[in-house]
Write a protein that holds these residues in place. Sequence first.
Motif, PDB file in Angstrom:
ATOM      1  N   ARG A   1     -21.366 -29.139   8.538  1.00  0.00           N
ATOM      2  CA  ARG A   1     -20.953 -28.120   7.566  1.00  0.00           C
ATOM      3  C   ARG A   1     -19.457 -28.259   7.262  1.00  0.00           C
ATOM      4  NH1 ARG A   1     -23.194 -24.218   9.328  1.00  0.00           N
ATOM      5  NH2 ARG A   1     -24.872 -24.039   7.819  1.00  0.00           N
ATOM      6  N   ASN A   2     -18.654 -28.576   8.269  1.00  0.00           N
ATOM      7  CA  ASN A   2     -17.228 -28.800   8.014  1.00  0.00           C
ATOM      8  C   ASN A   2     -17.018 -29.951   7.033  1.00  0.00           C
ATOM      9  OD1 ASN A   2     -16.451 -26.732   9.656  1.00  0.00           O
ATOM     10  ND2 ASN A   2     -15.734 -28.005  11.346  1.00  0.00           N
ATOM     11  N   VAL A   3     -17.799 -31.031   7.179  1.00  0.00           N
ATOM     12  CA  VAL A   3     -17.680 -32.154   6.234  1.00  0.00           C
ATOM     13  C   VAL A   3     -18.036 -31.675   4.827  1.00  0.00           C
ATOM     14  CG1 VAL A   3     -18.639 -34.385   5.554  1.00  0.00           C
ATOM     15  CG2 VAL A   3     -18.137 -33.931   7.974  1.00  0.00           C
ATOM     16  N   VAL A   4     -19.166 -30.965   4.713  1.00  0.00           N
ATOM     17  CA  VAL A   4     -19.617 -30.500   3.388  1.00  0.00           C
ATOM     18  C   VAL A   4     -18.563 -29.575   2.770  1.00  0.00           C
ATOM     19  CG1 VAL A   4     -21.363 -29.091   2.209  1.00  0.00           C
ATOM     20  CG2 VAL A   4     -22.060 -30.780   3.933  1.00  0.00           C
ATOM     21  N   ARG A   5     -17.924 -28.764   3.629  1.00  0.00           N
ATOM     22  CA  ARG A   5     -16.974 -27.776   3.130  1.00  0.00           C
ATOM     23  C   ARG A   5     -15.590 -28.355   2.842  1.00  0.00           C
ATOM     24  NH1 ARG A   5     -17.165 -22.836   7.191  1.00  0.00           N
ATOM     25  NH2 ARG A   5     -19.041 -21.914   6.280  1.00  0.00           N
ATOM     26  N   TYR A   6     -15.110 -29.222   3.733  1.00  0.00           N
ATOM     27  CA  TYR A   6     -13.688 -29.581   3.680  1.00  0.00           C
ATOM     28  C   TYR A   6     -13.406 -31.007   3.238  1.00  0.00           C
ATOM     29  CZ  TYR A   6     -13.489 -25.308   6.430  1.00  0.00           C
ATOM     30  OH  TYR A   6     -13.642 -24.017   6.856  1.00  0.00           O
ATOM     31  N   ALA A   7     -14.386 -31.930   3.344  1.00  0.00           N
ATOM     32  CA  ALA A   7     -14.082 -33.335   3.011  1.00  0.00           C
ATOM     33  C   ALA A   7     -14.160 -33.561   1.503  1.00  0.00           C
ATOM     34  CB  ALA A   7     -15.042 -34.261   3.749  1.00  0.00           C
TER      35      ALA A   7
ATOM     36  N   ALA B   1     -18.088 -38.364  10.681  1.00  0.00           N
ATOM     37  CA  ALA B   1     -16.861 -38.897  10.079  1.00  0.00           C
ATOM     38  C   ALA B   1     -16.786 -38.604   8.587  1.00  0.00           C
ATOM     39  CB  ALA B   1     -16.803 -40.408  10.311  1.00  0.00           C
ATOM     40  N   ASP B   2     -15.570 -38.353   8.115  1.00  0.00           N
ATOM     41  CA  ASP B   2     -15.347 -38.221   6.675  1.00  0.00           C
ATOM     42  C   ASP B   2     -13.976 -38.791   6.342  1.00  0.00           C
ATOM     43  OD1 ASP B   2     -13.164 -36.072   6.438  1.00  0.00           O
ATOM     44  OD2 ASP B   2     -14.652 -34.984   7.628  1.00  0.00           O
ATOM     45  N   ASP B   3     -13.742 -39.073   5.059  1.00  0.00           N
ATOM     46  CA  ASP B   3     -12.386 -39.515   4.694  1.00  0.00           C
ATOM     47  C   ASP B   3     -11.724 -38.479   3.796  1.00  0.00           C
ATOM     48  OD1 ASP B   3     -13.825 -39.950   2.460  1.00  0.00           O
ATOM     49  OD2 ASP B   3     -13.544 -42.134   2.400  1.00  0.00           O
TER      50      ASP B   3
ATOM     51  N   TYR C   1      -9.314 -19.564  13.966  1.00  0.00           N
ATOM     52  CA  TYR C   1      -8.477 -20.177  12.932  1.00  0.00           C
ATOM     53  C   TYR C   1      -9.368 -20.801  11.859  1.00  0.00           C
ATOM     54  CZ  TYR C   1      -5.485 -23.309  10.351  1.00  0.00           C
ATOM     55  OH  TYR C   1      -4.835 -23.936   9.322  1.00  0.00           O
ATOM     56  N   THR C   2      -9.147 -20.428  10.612  1.00  0.00           N
ATOM     57  CA  THR C   2      -9.915 -21.015   9.511  1.00  0.00           C
ATOM     58  C   THR C   2      -9.059 -21.083   8.258  1.00  0.00           C
ATOM     59  OG1 THR C   2     -11.903 -20.785   8.145  1.00  0.00           O
ATOM     60  CG2 THR C   2     -10.874 -18.742   8.870  1.00  0.00           C
ATOM     61  N   THR C   3      -9.294 -22.128   7.461  1.00  0.00           N
ATOM     62  CA  THR C   3      -8.677 -22.188   6.143  1.00  0.00           C
ATOM     63  C   THR C   3      -9.740 -21.960   5.073  1.00  0.00           C
ATOM     64  OG1 THR C   3      -9.008 -24.575   5.999  1.00  0.00           O
ATOM     65  CG2 THR C   3      -6.907 -23.815   6.915  1.00  0.00           C
ATOM     66  N   GLY C   4     -10.967 -21.671   5.519  1.00  0.00           N
ATOM     67  CA  GLY C   4     -12.078 -21.522   4.576  1.00  0.00           C
ATOM     68  C   GLY C   4     -12.726 -20.162   4.700  1.00  0.00           C
ATOM     69  N   PRO C   5     -13.998 -20.099   4.323  1.00  0.00           N
ATOM     70  CA  PRO C   5     -14.691 -18.817   4.336  1.00  0.00           C
ATOM     71  C   PRO C   5     -15.353 -18.496   5.684  1.00  0.00           C
ATOM     72  CG  PRO C   5     -16.083 -20.490   3.336  1.00  0.00           C
ATOM     73  CD  PRO C   5     -14.831 -21.181   3.781  1.00  0.00           C
ATOM     74  N   GLY C   6     -15.114 -19.344   6.699  1.00  0.00           N
ATOM     75  CA  GLY C   6     -15.859 -19.205   7.950  1.00  0.00           C
ATOM     76  C   GLY C   6     -15.204 -18.260   8.941  1.00  0.00           C
ATOM     77  N   LEU C   7     -15.653 -18.387  10.183  1.00  0.00           N
ATOM     78  CA  LEU C   7     -15.147 -17.546  11.269  1.00  0.00           C
ATOM     79  C   LEU C   7     -14.151 -18.306  12.136  1.00  0.00           C
ATOM     80  CD1 LEU C   7     -18.567 -16.091  12.481  1.00  0.00           C
ATOM     81  CD2 LEU C   7     -16.811 -14.838  11.234  1.00  0.00           C
ATOM     82  N   GLY C   8     -13.985 -19.598  11.863  1.00  0.00           N
ATOM     83  CA  GLY C   8     -13.125 -20.407  12.727  1.00  0.00           C
ATOM     84  C   GLY C   8     -13.725 -20.630  14.105  1.00  0.00           C
ATOM     85  N   MET C   9     -15.077 -20.643  14.168  1.00  0.00           N
ATOM     86  CA  MET C   9     -15.756 -20.829  15.456  1.00  0.00           C
ATOM     87  C   MET C   9     -16.296 -22.239  15.636  1.00  0.00           C
ATOM     88  SD  MET C   9     -15.361 -17.903  16.666  1.00  0.00           S
ATOM     89  CE  MET C   9     -16.170 -18.345  18.186  1.00  0.00           C
ATOM     90  N   GLY C  10     -16.377 -23.019  14.555  1.00  0.00           N
ATOM     91  CA  GLY C  10     -17.096 -24.294  14.586  1.00  0.00           C
ATOM     92  C   GLY C  10     -16.536 -25.287  15.588  1.00  0.00           C
ATOM     93  N   LEU C  11     -15.251 -25.600  15.472  1.00  0.00           N
ATOM     94  CA  LEU C  11     -14.679 -26.619  16.360  1.00  0.00           C
ATOM     95  C   LEU C  11     -14.557 -26.125  17.809  1.00  0.00           C
ATOM     96  CD1 LEU C  11     -12.020 -28.300  14.030  1.00  0.00           C
ATOM     97  CD2 LEU C  11     -14.245 -29.193  14.725  1.00  0.00           C
ATOM     98  N   PRO C  12     -13.981 -24.933  18.053  1.00  0.00           N
ATOM     99  CA  PRO C  12     -13.919 -24.487  19.457  1.00  0.00           C
ATOM    100  C   PRO C  12     -15.316 -24.297  20.061  1.00  0.00           C
ATOM    101  CG  PRO C  12     -13.099 -22.765  17.969  1.00  0.00           C
ATOM    102  CD  PRO C  12     -13.271 -24.015  17.149  1.00  0.00           C
ATOM    103  N   GLY C  13     -16.263 -23.842  19.253  1.00  0.00           N
ATOM    104  CA  GLY C  13     -17.627 -23.657  19.750  1.00  0.00           C
ATOM    105  C   GLY C  13     -18.274 -24.988  20.096  1.00  0.00           C
TER     106      GLY C  13
END
Lengths: 146, 129
Positions: free
Chosen positions: A58-64, A90-92, A107-119
């Motif tokens: 989801r991070n790739v879809v959202r941020y890459a 991986a993404d570029d 911590y998030t720069t998007g619409p999320g909760l900032g839970m993805g990476l620490p989780g």
Amino acid sequence: MSNGTSNNGTSKMEMRVTVSGEGDIVAARQAARQMAIALGFGSVDQSRIATAVSELVRNVVRYANGGRGEVLLHELPSTPRGVGIELVVADDGPGIADLDLALHPGYTTGPGLGMGLPGTRRLMDETTIDSSHGRGTTVTIRKWHR
Amino acid sequence: MVHVPIIRVADTLIATVQDELLDSDMLALQEDLAATLERSGVGGVLIDLSAAATVDSFLGRLLSDIATGARLMGANTVVVGIQPAVAISLVELGLDLKGVHTALNPERGLAWLLKMNDNRSGSNGRGQH
Ligand SMILES: Nc1ncnc2c1ncn2[C@@H]1O[C@H](COP(=O)(O)OP(=O)(O)OP(=O)(O)O)[C@@H](O)[C@H]1O
Ligand SMILES: [Mg+2]
């Protein structure tokens, strides 16, 4: 989306999922679960792995760039820790400027909760993030079972 | 796109989430539920997650949003059937589904909704089951 399954020379399992849209979040976690089942992971580990992959893709879809990237799934060579699975997402895209901050819960720069990476880090045994500003992001996660 | 059907049973709307759902399918369900609540004026929403093998931060947040939206429209929401492996993963992910009432299975979820609606209407005729 394109999926491939193959055996390399040492007959370790390997799969690949190309990410180009939200449907690939589902495709990647189904591939991850399928491989986890084939490698003998129990239902809780299957769920942990599928959840982590869901977050990373989801991070790739959202941020890459254009939401594009790739997931490689491998069986790891057996070690004293037992059987292992490794997933490389991986993404570029634009990359993550401050990794410590990105791994901070909330911590998030998007619409999320900032839970993805620490989780993801809590769900998996090993998490490695290779990213810097302007250079894309590669997250490698591993899980083992005896 | 997968359309998640919403079934009305007495005073409750019931929706069953499958594992293969896209984010956009879930957002569509959120809108459908709000529209159906407005039309029907029922007092309860039951979301069955027993077929969902993966619940990630997106779905977790959406469930909270659905419950909050329904509450603003005067309805209670209960999420039922979270699989044990999913519950463990959610805790490790750091999501506690705050503000979402949960129950082990649909029977208990419906009993809770019934109790809440009895309290709300001030009647005590039906009691707990
Ligand atoms: N692949 C990526 N490319 C660029 N930036 C990323 C990538 N993955 C994560 N980030 C950055 O790291 C931040 C934290 O990511 P994380 O997954 O923890 O939270 P989130 O995606 O913002 O919210 P959530 O995952 O809870 O929906 C993101 O807001 C984003 O700024
Ligand atoms: Mg995320």
